[in-house]
Motif scaffolding. Structure first.
Motif, PDB file in Angstrom:
ATOM      1  N   VAL A   5      -2.871  -3.903  11.024  1.00 50.45           N
ATOM      2  CA  VAL A   5      -1.497  -3.787  10.518  1.00 50.45           C
ATOM      3  C   VAL A   5      -0.587  -4.517  11.502  1.00 50.45           C
ATOM      4  CG1 VAL A   5       0.406  -2.204   9.978  1.00 50.45           C
ATOM      5  CG2 VAL A   5      -1.966  -1.554   9.423  1.00 50.45           C
ATOM      6  N   ILE A   6       0.283  -5.374  10.961  1.00 47.72           N
ATOM      7  CA  ILE A   6       1.233  -6.064  11.841  1.00 47.72           C
ATOM      8  C   ILE A   6       2.549  -5.292  11.834  1.00 47.72           C
ATOM      9  CG2 ILE A   6       2.112  -7.702  10.081  1.00 47.72           C
ATOM     10  CD1 ILE A   6       2.149  -9.822  12.428  1.00 47.72           C
ATOM     11  N   TYR A   7       3.073  -5.069  13.031  1.00 46.49           N
ATOM     12  CA  TYR A   7       4.334  -4.330  13.184  1.00 46.49           C
ATOM     13  C   TYR A   7       5.491  -5.244  13.554  1.00 46.49           C
ATOM     14  CZ  TYR A   7       2.293   0.300  12.723  1.00 46.49           C
ATOM     15  OH  TYR A   7       1.705   1.429  12.211  1.00 46.49           O
ATOM     16  N   ALA A   8       5.191  -6.232  14.346  1.00 48.82           N
ATOM     17  CA  ALA A   8       6.245  -7.097  14.888  1.00 48.82           C
ATOM     18  C   ALA A   8       5.556  -8.322  15.483  1.00 48.82           C
ATOM     19  CB  ALA A   8       7.023  -6.355  15.973  1.00 48.82           C
ATOM     20  N   PRO A   9       6.320  -9.353  15.786  1.00 45.07           N
ATOM     21  CA  PRO A   9       5.690 -10.509  16.434  1.00 45.07           C
ATOM     22  C   PRO A   9       4.873 -10.048  17.649  1.00 45.07           C
ATOM     23  CG  PRO A   9       7.932 -11.064  15.818  1.00 45.07           C
ATOM     24  CD  PRO A   9       7.763  -9.596  15.517  1.00 45.07           C
ATOM     25  N   GLY A  10       3.632 -10.498  17.708  1.00 46.81           N
ATOM     26  CA  GLY A  10       2.773 -10.157  18.836  1.00 46.81           C
ATOM     27  C   GLY A  10       2.196  -8.757  18.786  1.00 46.81           C
ATOM     28  N   ASP A  11       2.500  -7.999  17.742  1.00 45.41           N
ATOM     29  CA  ASP A  11       2.073  -6.591  17.685  1.00 45.41           C
ATOM     30  C   ASP A  11       1.225  -6.317  16.449  1.00 45.41           C
ATOM     31  OD1 ASP A  11       1.769  -3.880  17.847  1.00 45.41           O
ATOM     32  OD2 ASP A  11       3.905  -3.405  17.628  1.00 45.41           O
ATOM     33  N   VAL A  12      -0.088  -6.537  16.592  1.00 45.05           N
ATOM     34  CA  VAL A  12      -1.044  -6.222  15.531  1.00 45.05           C
ATOM     35  C   VAL A  12      -1.876  -5.033  16.002  1.00 45.05           C
ATOM     36  CG1 VAL A  12      -3.099  -7.031  14.297  1.00 45.05           C
ATOM     37  CG2 VAL A  12      -1.157  -8.577  14.610  1.00 45.05           C
ATOM     38  N   ARG A  13      -1.963  -4.016  15.165  1.00 41.94           N
ATOM     39  CA  ARG A  13      -2.694  -2.807  15.563  1.00 41.94           C
ATOM     40  C   ARG A  13      -3.846  -2.543  14.598  1.00 41.94           C
ATOM     41  NH1 ARG A  13       2.677   1.053  16.294  1.00 41.94           N
ATOM     42  NH2 ARG A  13       3.971  -0.572  17.256  1.00 41.94           N
ATOM     43  N   PHE A  14      -4.852  -1.893  15.115  1.00 40.77           N
ATOM     44  CA  PHE A  14      -6.014  -1.527  14.288  1.00 40.77           C
ATOM     45  C   PHE A  14      -5.905  -0.036  14.017  1.00 40.77           C
ATOM     46  CE2 PHE A  14     -10.648  -0.820  13.609  1.00 40.77           C
ATOM     47  CZ  PHE A  14     -10.806  -1.721  12.577  1.00 40.77           C
ATOM     48  N   GLU A  15      -5.786   0.349  12.729  1.00 40.22           N
ATOM     49  CA  GLU A  15      -5.412   1.724  12.395  1.00 40.22           C
ATOM     50  C   GLU A  15      -6.264   2.298  11.279  1.00 40.22           C
ATOM     51  OE1 GLU A  15      -1.300   1.510  11.268  1.00 40.22           O
ATOM     52  OE2 GLU A  15      -0.687   1.512  13.383  1.00 40.22           O
ATOM     53  N   ASN A  16      -6.195   3.592  11.176  1.00 36.72           N
ATOM     54  CA  ASN A  16      -6.802   4.243  10.005  1.00 36.72           C
ATOM     55  C   ASN A  16      -5.917   4.009   8.792  1.00 36.72           C
ATOM     56  OD1 ASN A  16      -9.127   5.390  11.204  1.00 36.72           O
ATOM     57  ND2 ASN A  16      -7.829   6.964  12.160  1.00 36.72           N
ATOM     58  N   LEU A  17      -6.546   3.651   7.691  1.00 37.88           N
ATOM     59  CA  LEU A  17      -5.810   3.362   6.454  1.00 37.88           C
ATOM     60  C   LEU A  17      -6.509   4.068   5.302  1.00 37.88           C
ATOM     61  CD1 LEU A  17      -5.447  -0.521   6.941  1.00 37.88           C
ATOM     62  CD2 LEU A  17      -3.629   1.176   7.245  1.00 37.88           C
ATOM     63  N   ASP A  18      -5.806   4.216   4.201  1.00 34.58           N
ATOM     64  CA  ASP A  18      -6.458   4.783   3.013  1.00 34.58           C
ATOM     65  C   ASP A  18      -7.536   3.828   2.512  1.00 34.58           C
ATOM     66  OD1 ASP A  18      -4.818   6.958   3.071  1.00 34.58           O
ATOM     67  OD2 ASP A  18      -3.347   6.114   1.660  1.00 34.58           O
ATOM     68  N   ASP A  19      -8.620   4.386   2.023  1.00 37.33           N
ATOM     69  CA  ASP A  19      -9.636   3.542   1.385  1.00 37.33           C
ATOM     70  C   ASP A  19      -9.036   2.912   0.132  1.00 37.33           C
ATOM     71  OD1 ASP A  19     -11.510   4.163   3.259  1.00 37.33           O
ATOM     72  OD2 ASP A  19     -12.559   5.654   2.026  1.00 37.33           O
ATOM     73  N   PRO A  20      -9.342   1.652  -0.122  1.00 41.68           N
ATOM     74  CA  PRO A  20      -8.832   1.046  -1.361  1.00 41.68           C
ATOM     75  C   PRO A  20      -9.546   1.639  -2.566  1.00 41.68           C
ATOM     76  CG  PRO A  20     -10.335  -0.467  -0.266  1.00 41.68           C
ATOM     77  CD  PRO A  20     -10.176   0.714   0.664  1.00 41.68           C
ATOM     78  N   GLU A  21      -8.877   1.619  -3.700  1.00 42.14           N
ATOM     79  CA  GLU A  21      -9.460   2.140  -4.939  1.00 42.14           C
ATOM     80  C   GLU A  21      -9.229   1.157  -6.074  1.00 42.14           C
ATOM     81  OE1 GLU A  21      -7.680   5.910  -5.697  1.00 42.14           O
ATOM     82  OE2 GLU A  21      -8.657   6.874  -3.961  1.00 42.14           O
ATOM     83  N   ILE A  22     -10.084   1.233  -7.051  1.00 41.99           N
ATOM     84  CA  ILE A  22      -9.901   0.440  -8.266  1.00 41.99           C
ATOM     85  C   ILE A  22      -8.589   0.863  -8.930  1.00 41.99           C
ATOM     86  CG2 ILE A  22     -10.813  -0.013 -10.600  1.00 41.99           C
ATOM     87  CD1 ILE A  22     -12.702  -1.185  -8.603  1.00 41.99           C
ATOM     88  N   ILE A  23      -7.712  -0.097  -9.172  1.00 43.96           N
ATOM     89  CA  ILE A  23      -6.446   0.213  -9.854  1.00 43.96           C
ATOM     90  C   ILE A  23      -6.482  -0.344 -11.273  1.00 43.96           C
ATOM     91  CG2 ILE A  23      -3.945  -0.215  -9.849  1.00 43.96           C
ATOM     92  CD1 ILE A  23      -4.119  -0.443  -6.785  1.00 43.96           C
ATOM     93  N   ASN A  24      -6.933  -1.595 -11.383  1.00 42.56           N
ATOM     94  CA  ASN A  24      -7.025  -2.242 -12.691  1.00 42.56           C
ATOM     95  C   ASN A  24      -8.492  -2.461 -13.046  1.00 42.56           C
ATOM     96  OD1 ASN A  24      -4.139  -2.647 -12.991  1.00 42.56           O
ATOM     97  ND2 ASN A  24      -4.363  -4.140 -11.335  1.00 42.56           N
ATOM     98  N   PRO A  25      -8.796  -2.540 -14.343  1.00 46.12           N
ATOM     99  CA  PRO A  25     -10.211  -2.717 -14.738  1.00 46.12           C
ATOM    100  C   PRO A  25     -10.797  -4.060 -14.309  1.00 46.12           C
ATOM    101  CG  PRO A  25      -8.743  -2.796 -16.659  1.00 46.12           C
ATOM    102  CD  PRO A  25      -7.906  -2.356 -15.501  1.00 46.12           C
ATOM    103  N   THR A  26      -9.934  -4.970 -13.839  1.00 47.46           N
ATOM    104  CA  THR A  26     -10.443  -6.267 -13.355  1.00 47.46           C
ATOM    105  C   THR A  26     -10.588  -6.280 -11.830  1.00 47.46           C
ATOM    106  OG1 THR A  26      -8.155  -7.033 -13.446  1.00 47.46           O
ATOM    107  CG2 THR A  26      -9.576  -7.636 -15.293  1.00 47.46           C
TER     108      THR A  26
END
Lengths: 338, 338
Positions: A5-26
């Motif tokens: 996740v990027i927060y600001a210039p020079g600031d990229v963090r590695f974080e826990n995120l929600d698992d992605p899910e199928i939203i559309n049938p494609t």
């Protein structure tokens, strides 16, 4: 899952995120096998593009299909797939014309530096390999999803033809892949503009015949010296600044072509200057989907080795170091493994 | 001899001038059979381009060879010849690449509204007809020396192909010739943008299938309506203003092509907009010399009738009225006969 996740210039963090899910049938969900940091990711990282709210990053990916929506029949769970940074349904008028990166349902990927990724338009975007590739083929296939596909498009947009002379402006991963593309398309002379020893070496190994280390008008003069005074048939602009565009346009012979694939930042082309140059100009996000089957074959057969642009491999959780190494030009391109 | 001289905006005079003489061994002198006023002559006439000192005008011509320099062997005195507004040696690298209007020894013609004209680079510029043409063929051959050649180039630069859809922006003589060219090159649908009844009629007779009379974004919307929502494959920009260029770019489908032949005045193309459009852009002074043999054949065989763009014929001594009639849009294009 975890992701960048990027927060600001020079600031990229590695974080826990929600698992992605199928939203559309494609849609499909893939488990990331490899992803990477793109030169274009450095624009916001360097503060040259607004960031807004913190958001995930990454648009290059290869992976294993985990799950597919009801309308996805081209790939199935368990397959190894390559996609494009721009998704496409592959059936709309623009897709049928060969411009999948201008699909009427296009979504740009932006969450790929993560363990799992949702791929919209998976039915028109993903291409599966016949079998799971060897580990050593993975970097090349990952390159195909963006930088190799983009270098390929740059060479096509610049109308590289057998026997022609091509100039590549920019020695980043895309420029280096542009050298591969120019070579594959039959350019007899390939002039790489680079002033970094390691990148010059790789360009020569990829097929460059000449290196020009000068920039700006001095670089243009060197190209003219090498091309009978008139400039090159084809120029691949792989940076995206006003200076690199000027260098590209001025290095092209009358009636030659510039293919520009660096996202332009503050670039304005003077109509009258372009007019009197007779130079043809075409750019844009590469329609990678159109090239996937061919480029996957070239990688798997060992004919091209675009995976060599990755000179740094890191575990995904060190994604921040990937950005830093590329920003400081310690690395051409950083591959990330979950 | 006598010829036109421009003094100031709106002030073109017909005056006694020195007879031209052979200066270089590659020169020829022709006796003018027909010349004309070009849309581009109106830029200085309207004060939109600086004039500087009073100077002769005119760059379109057909004539009879009077005298040739020692190195001119392709034509001989007494022959009827057609040339181009841009002279070329037809042997330099740019000429060999097909870009004669970017010849390393190019000189732009600028003294043709006169009884006699010196043609520099006559050896590479002039093409003789087999015999003296009938009077009725003269206007068509005159058109070939610029507007028809330019319309042809616009269609080629816009990559008009059999079965494609072409839009022509601009209903001046070049735009109308662009309609002819698009038709000859096989466009299935030709949309002419025009809001003048007589020009619409001529465009339809030349092969246009649709007329769009709206301009600007409204015109673009009409073109989109006619092209399945995405725009045309090929757009011929035959005006040269910022507005007409914008209209052209926005009327083109993703991945389509704009050929621009109106000399750009205050035109700047935004790099990022061009990038995301995927549109290919090529313009310039047409390499008419490359097309002369083919276009002369098409005119003499009666296949095309670009001479119809001349809707006003005047004796050369009324050249000032020719400018005035075109400026006031009473005439599409004025032919002048010494």
């Amino acid at each position: 899952m975890r992701g960048a996740v990027i927060y600001a210039p020079g600031d990229v963090r590695f974080e826990n995120l929600d698992d992605p899910e199928i939203i559309n049938p494609t849609d499909a969900i893939i488990r990331t096998v490899a992803t990477c940091v793109c030169g274009s990711d450095l624009w916001p990282y360097r503060g040259a593009e607004p960031i807004g709210d913190p958001h995930p990053m990454g648009h290059e990916y290869v992976g294993i299909v985990e799950e597919v929506g009801a309308e996805v029949t081209n790939v199935k769970p368990g397959q190894f797939v390559v996609g494009s940074f721009a998704t496409s349904d592959n059936t709309c008028p623009n897709c049928r014309n060969g411009w999948q990166s201008n699909c009427l349902h296009r979504e740009f990927m932006s969450t790929c530096q993560a363990d799992y990724v949702r791929i919209p338009n998976a039915h028109g975007t993903l291409v599966a390999t016949d079998e799971h590739p060897d580990a050593e083929a993975v970097p090349g296939l990952l390159a195909v999803s963006d930088v190799m596909g983009t270098g390929w498009y740059a060479a096509l947009a610049a109308e590289v033809k057998p026997g022609s002379t091509a100039v590549v402006v920019g020695d980043g991963a895309v420029g280096l892949c542009g050298v591969i593309a120019a070579k594959e398309l039959g350019a007899e002379r390939i002039i790489a503009m680079s002033r970094h020893a390691s990148r010059q070496t790789l360009a020569l190994e990829f097929g460059a015949t000449d290196i020009v280390s000068e920039r700006g008008e001095e670089g243009v003069a060197r190209v003219k010296d090498l091309t009978g005074g008139i400039g090159a048939d084809s120029v691949l602009e792989c940076v995206g600044t006003a200076e690199s565009m000027r260098q590209a346009l001025h290095s092209t012979r009358p009636g030659g072509n510039v293919g520009f694939v660096g996202v332009p930042h503050d670039v304005r082309v003077d109509g009258q200057e372009l007019f009197f140059s007779h130079v043809g100009l075409r750019g844009g996000p590469a329609p990678v989907r159109a090239y996937l089957p061919d480029l996957i074959d070239r990688v798997l057969s060992g004919r091209i080795s675009p995976g060599r642009v990755f000179d740094l491999t890191l575990p995904l959780d060190q994604v921040a170091e990937g950005y830093k190494a590329m920003d400081e030009r310690r690395s051409v391109k950083a591959l990330l493994k979950p």
